[in-house]
Design a protein around this motif. Structure first.
Motif, PDB file in Angstrom:
ATOM      1  N   TRP A  47       0.807  -0.952   0.285  1.00  0.00           N
ATOM      2  CA  TRP A  47       0.259   0.191   0.127  1.00  0.00           C
ATOM      3  C   TRP A  47       0.253   1.468   0.086  1.00  0.00           C
ATOM      4  N   PRO A  48       2.274   1.397   0.569  1.00  0.00           N
ATOM      5  CA  PRO A  48       2.560   2.806   0.437  1.00  0.00           C
ATOM      6  C   PRO A  48       2.907   2.664  -0.701  1.00  0.00           C
ATOM      7  N   THR A  49       3.045   1.771  -1.559  1.00  0.00           N
ATOM      8  CA  THR A  49       4.135   2.188  -2.964  1.00  0.00           C
ATOM      9  C   THR A  49       3.135   2.581  -4.204  1.00  0.00           C
ATOM     10  N   GLU A  50       1.489   1.780  -4.310  1.00  0.00           N
ATOM     11  CA  GLU A  50       0.288   1.417  -5.105  1.00  0.00           C
ATOM     12  C   GLU A  50      -0.315   1.885  -4.086  1.00  0.00           C
ATOM     13  N   GLY A  51      -0.530   2.187  -3.072  1.00  0.00           N
ATOM     14  CA  GLY A  51      -1.904   3.144  -2.651  1.00  0.00           C
ATOM     15  C   GLY A  51      -2.820   2.350  -2.107  1.00  0.00           C
ATOM     16  N   VAL A  52      -4.107   2.857  -1.033  1.00  0.00           N
ATOM     17  CA  VAL A  52      -4.730   2.113  -0.249  1.00  0.00           C
ATOM     18  C   VAL A  52      -5.874   2.166  -1.394  1.00  0.00           C
ATOM     19  N   PRO A  53      -6.707   0.896  -1.360  1.00  0.00           N
ATOM     20  CA  PRO A  53      -7.171  -0.025  -2.216  1.00  0.00           C
ATOM     21  C   PRO A  53      -8.458   1.344  -1.869  1.00  0.00           C
ATOM     22  N   GLU A  54      -9.896   1.415  -2.557  1.00  0.00           N
ATOM     23  CA  GLU A  54     -10.381   1.621  -2.083  1.00  0.00           C
ATOM     24  C   GLU A  54     -11.380   1.378  -1.316  1.00  0.00           C
ATOM     25  N   ASN A  55     -11.165   0.039  -1.357  1.00  0.00           N
ATOM     26  CA  ASN A  55     -11.941  -1.141  -0.442  1.00  0.00           C
ATOM     27  C   ASN A  55     -11.195  -1.548   0.457  1.00  0.00           C
ATOM     28  N   PRO A  56     -10.875  -1.293   2.040  1.00  0.00           N
ATOM     29  CA  PRO A  56      -9.129  -1.563   1.900  1.00  0.00           C
ATOM     30  C   PRO A  56      -9.687  -3.809   2.903  1.00  0.00           C
ATOM     31  N   ARG A  57     -11.004  -3.715   3.338  1.00  0.00           N
ATOM     32  CA  ARG A  57     -11.103  -4.595   4.501  1.00  0.00           C
ATOM     33  C   ARG A  57     -11.784  -5.553   3.195  1.00  0.00           C
ATOM     34  N   ALA A  58     -11.752  -4.849   1.671  1.00  0.00           N
ATOM     35  CA  ALA A  58     -12.206  -6.200   0.948  1.00  0.00           C
ATOM     36  C   ALA A  58     -10.884  -6.702  -0.162  1.00  0.00           C
ATOM     37  N   TRP A  59      -9.984  -5.606  -0.423  1.00  0.00           N
ATOM     38  CA  TRP A  59      -8.495  -6.583  -0.653  1.00  0.00           C
ATOM     39  C   TRP A  59      -7.784  -7.223   0.505  1.00  0.00           C
ATOM     40  N   LEU A  60      -8.337  -7.335   1.316  1.00  0.00           N
ATOM     41  CA  LEU A  60      -7.390  -8.331   2.496  1.00  0.00           C
ATOM     42  C   LEU A  60      -7.905  -9.589   2.459  1.00  0.00           C
ATOM     43  N   VAL A  61      -9.569  -8.809   2.721  1.00  0.00           N
ATOM     44  CA  VAL A  61     -10.371 -10.260   2.629  1.00  0.00           C
ATOM     45  C   VAL A  61     -10.207 -11.743   1.088  1.00  0.00           C
ATOM     46  N   ALA A  62      -9.970 -10.491   0.082  1.00  0.00           N
ATOM     47  CA  ALA A  62      -9.990 -11.426  -1.259  1.00  0.00           C
ATOM     48  C   ALA A  62      -8.141 -11.700  -0.858  1.00  0.00           C
ATOM     49  N   VAL A  63      -7.037 -11.072  -0.530  1.00  0.00           N
ATOM     50  CA  VAL A  63      -5.953 -11.596  -0.014  1.00  0.00           C
ATOM     51  C   VAL A  63      -5.584 -13.258   0.233  1.00  0.00           C
ATOM     52  N   ALA A  64      -6.409 -12.278   1.681  1.00  0.00           N
ATOM     53  CA  ALA A  64      -6.140 -13.620   2.782  1.00  0.00           C
ATOM     54  C   ALA A  64      -7.393 -15.515   2.221  1.00  0.00           C
ATOM     55  N   SER A  65      -8.123 -15.359   1.663  1.00  0.00           N
ATOM     56  CA  SER A  65      -8.712 -16.077   0.495  1.00  0.00           C
ATOM     57  C   SER A  65      -8.340 -16.617   0.210  1.00  0.00           C
ATOM     58  N   ARG A  66      -7.323 -16.270  -0.987  1.00  0.00           N
ATOM     59  CA  ARG A  66      -6.290 -16.888  -1.599  1.00  0.00           C
ATOM     60  C   ARG A  66      -5.322 -17.380  -0.808  1.00  0.00           C
ATOM     61  N   ARG A  67      -4.747 -16.747   0.155  1.00  0.00           N
ATOM     62  CA  ARG A  67      -3.990 -17.874   0.977  1.00  0.00           C
ATOM     63  C   ARG A  67      -3.720 -18.689   1.441  1.00  0.00           C
ATOM     64  N   LEU A  68      -5.281 -18.552   1.904  1.00  0.00           N
ATOM     65  CA  LEU A  68      -6.555 -19.562   2.000  1.00  0.00           C
ATOM     66  C   LEU A  68      -6.917 -21.241   1.611  1.00  0.00           C
ATOM     67  N   THR A  69      -6.323 -20.775  -0.575  1.00  0.00           N
ATOM     68  CA  THR A  69      -6.752 -21.700  -0.706  1.00  0.00           C
ATOM     69  C   THR A  69      -5.574 -22.467  -1.396  1.00  0.00           C
ATOM     70  N   ASP A  70      -4.591 -21.588  -1.130  1.00  0.00           N
ATOM     71  CA  ASP A  70      -3.244 -22.520  -1.153  1.00  0.00           C
ATOM     72  C   ASP A  70      -2.878 -22.901  -0.437  1.00  0.00           C
ATOM     73  N   THR A  71      -3.166 -22.667   0.869  1.00  0.00           N
ATOM     74  CA  THR A  71      -3.349 -23.846   1.792  1.00  0.00           C
ATOM     75  C   THR A  71      -3.309 -24.968   1.692  1.00  0.00           C
ATOM     76  N   PHE A  72      -5.296 -25.021   0.859  1.00  0.00           N
ATOM     77  CA  PHE A  72      -6.068 -26.082   1.065  1.00  0.00           C
ATOM     78  C   PHE A  72      -5.758 -27.448   0.087  1.00  0.00           C
ATOM     79  N   ARG A  73      -4.838 -26.308  -1.255  1.00  0.00           N
ATOM     80  CA  ARG A  73      -4.444 -27.140  -2.527  1.00  0.00           C
ATOM     81  C   ARG A  73      -2.921 -27.745  -2.271  1.00  0.00           C
ATOM     82  N   SER A  74      -2.657 -27.182  -1.033  1.00  0.00           N
ATOM     83  CA  SER A  74      -1.438 -27.780  -0.955  1.00  0.00           C
ATOM     84  C   SER A  74      -1.323 -29.147   0.150  1.00  0.00           C
TER      85      SER A  74
END
Length: 533
Positions: A47-74
């Protein structure tokens, strides 16, 4: 890389909401919490270089969900769960806030009080494991193991509000955890520092979050009343006054809050570790910053800066509707006064007043922190403190909150403690403190939550009203319970000094110094002893 102003606070505010969304959607608190931590780290980097997303909470949910997906796929053995866990391209973010539910989960009955405190700071407070370990004076690896075991124990726990019949009791546990975190921050049990401002600030922030998360039916009513309430007029010193504890400064400058449980816990009790191990906030077996005893035998500020809990008569007793005034300074009226107070209900609404009371108590207590140390780091007793250095904004907020809460909420221990602090805040000077009112309020508090540390504080107030001999007589009744605790000896030293027994006072000050693990307390107590030689 420059961190945008307020980024860390923004991320900490989002963290419990994001975690609540993921746990509700996928279950597995431990895995979801790890994913949220990774998402927060990614945000802090990007965020310091790319800017704060319009919806920070949705951004965090999306990133965390992808991390979960990677975990489950492993985990090839869990293909079926993987299919359920793959998020949509644009994950939906519900408008509801599960922060209160997350508080309940972190303070699950299956966890020890120390572990509850550590997990709350991690999952809801957003503190790193290293920060929590530093706060509790344990190695980071030890804290990581404790938090990991706590998360593993919560596997399979339902992510939902407790049933109505147990909701109030569970919320009381949440409040106790926050109380313990604050108490350890205000009075570090061991080490070179008297207080930990980071812990008190975090406890206040989390208590605000609990209050904001309360069901609107009751909490909103109290919040709206308090937020629109007018704070009391400033005293001639320019402040509304000073909160505190009647025993603060009596030979023991580091006393903190009173434990409304009358001895069931102290975040700093024991030589321990708030995440389990050598002790914990549950009464003398350990605590966030190590220490020698728990609140069970006490650290409720029983011997700190002679900070009484009452100001001018007519202030808090009016707010209490006369409940405290009926006691009138002795035990005879306590039963009737306590019986005249409404009992809390089983629902969250019945505890809303205690949430407000705890927040008011924290604000009023934190307000005096700037005056507790002198220019050379020495402890400053209440009578010698510069009241102009107290935080007037915190005092005004705490007094207004309490003033608007007391008439409409069932009375409880946190409100009574806050009332003690608020009435004291109305005293223009230490000499004008209304000690009879302090006796009344402590007598009432004893009816709600009896315990040796509440009685210890009442003994200080009794000595101010009826003389040191009366205080010593009451203090002696606590010897079997508190003789091993440094605050009992510190109070005894102070009262012996008032009674004209310098030799006995000197020995008691030295004994108190030998029993405390706090270096600021040791210096203060030994200094008091040396002045009597």
């Amino acid at each position: 890389m420059t961190t945008p102003p307020g980024l860390e606070d923004r991320l900490r505010a989002c963290a419990p909401q994001v975690l609540g969304i993921l746990v509700r959607r996928y279950g597995q608190f431990d895995t979801c919490e790890d994913a949220v931590q990774e998402a927060l780290l990614a945000a802090f980097r990007q965020w310091p270089t790319e800017g704060v997303p319009e919806n920070p909470r949705a951004w965090l949910v999306a990133v965390a969900s992808r991390r979960l997906t990677d975990t489950f796929r492993s985990e090839s053995a869990r293909q079926r769960r993987e299919l359920r866990a793959v998020p949509e391209e644009q994950p939906s973010v519900p408008g509801t806030d599960d922060t209160l539910t997350l508080f309940f989960l972190c303070c699950h009955p299956s966890l020890s009080p120390t572990t509850q405190a550590a997990l709350t700071l991690r999952a809801v407070g957003g503190l790193t494991t290293a920060e929590i370990a530093a706060a509790f004076l344990v190695p980071e690896a030890t804290m990581a193991q404790r938090i990991s075991r706590a998360k593993a124990r919560l596997r399979g726990a339902e992510f939902a509000l407790p049933p109505p019949e147990s909701r109030a009791q569970r919320l009381s546990v949440v409040l106790r955890v926050l109380y313990l975190i604050f108490n350890e921050g205000y009075v570090a049990t061991a080490g070179p520092a008297l207080h930990r401002a980071d812990l008190t600030a975090e406890a206040i922030r989390l208590t605000r979050a609990v209050r904001a998360s309360m069901p609107p039916s009751r909490a909103a009513s109290l919040a709206n009343r308090a937020d629109t309430g007018r704070p009391p007029a400033p005293t001639e010193t320019g402040k509304t006054g000073k909160p505190g504890d009647p025993a603060e400064g009596i030979g023991d400058p580091a006393g903190g809050l009173h434990d409304p449980a009358g001895g069931r816990g102290d975040p700093a009790g024991g030589r321990g570790d708030p995440a389990g191990g050598r002790g914990g906030p549950a009464g003398g077996r350990g605590g966030p910053a190590g220490g020698s005893h728990g609140t069970a035998d006490g650290r409720e500020g029983a011997a700190a800066e002679l900070e009484g809990g009452a100001g001018q008569r007519g202030g808090t007793d009016r707010r209490l509707g006369g409940a405290a005034g009926e006691v009138d300074g002795d035990d005879s009226g306590a039963g009737g006064a306590a019986r005249g107070v409404a009992a809390p209900s089983n629902g969250l609404g019945g505890v809303a007043g205690e949430v407000a009371g705890l927040l008011a108590l924290m604000l009023l207590t934190e307000a005096r922190r700037p005056a507790r140390l002198g220019v050379d780091g020495e402890l400053v007793p209440l009578a010698d403190q510069d009241r102009l250095s107290w935080d007037g904004a915190l005092i005004a907020e705490g007094v207004a909150l309490l003033t608007e809460t007391l008439p409409v909420a069932p009375l409880g221990p946190y409100q009574l403690q806050a009332a003690i602090a608020a009435v004291h805040a109305e005293a223009p000077s230490a000499d004008e403190t209304d000690w009879p009112q302090i006796v009344a309020l402590y007598t009432l508090l004893e009816r709600f939550e009896p315990g040796p540390m509440v009685t210890l504080n009442r003994a200080v107030a009794v000595a101010q009203v009826h003389g040191p001999e009366a205080g010593l007589h009451l203090l002696e009744t606590l010897r079997p319970q508190l003789d091993r605790h440094h605050r009992w000896h510190a109070v005894r030293a102070h009262l012996l000094e008032l009674a004209g027994d310098p030799s006995g006072a000197r020995e008691s000050y030295r004994e108190a110094a030998r029993r405390t693990l706090s270096r600021p307390e040791q210096r203060y107590l030994n200094t008091r002893a040396s002045r009597l030689t």
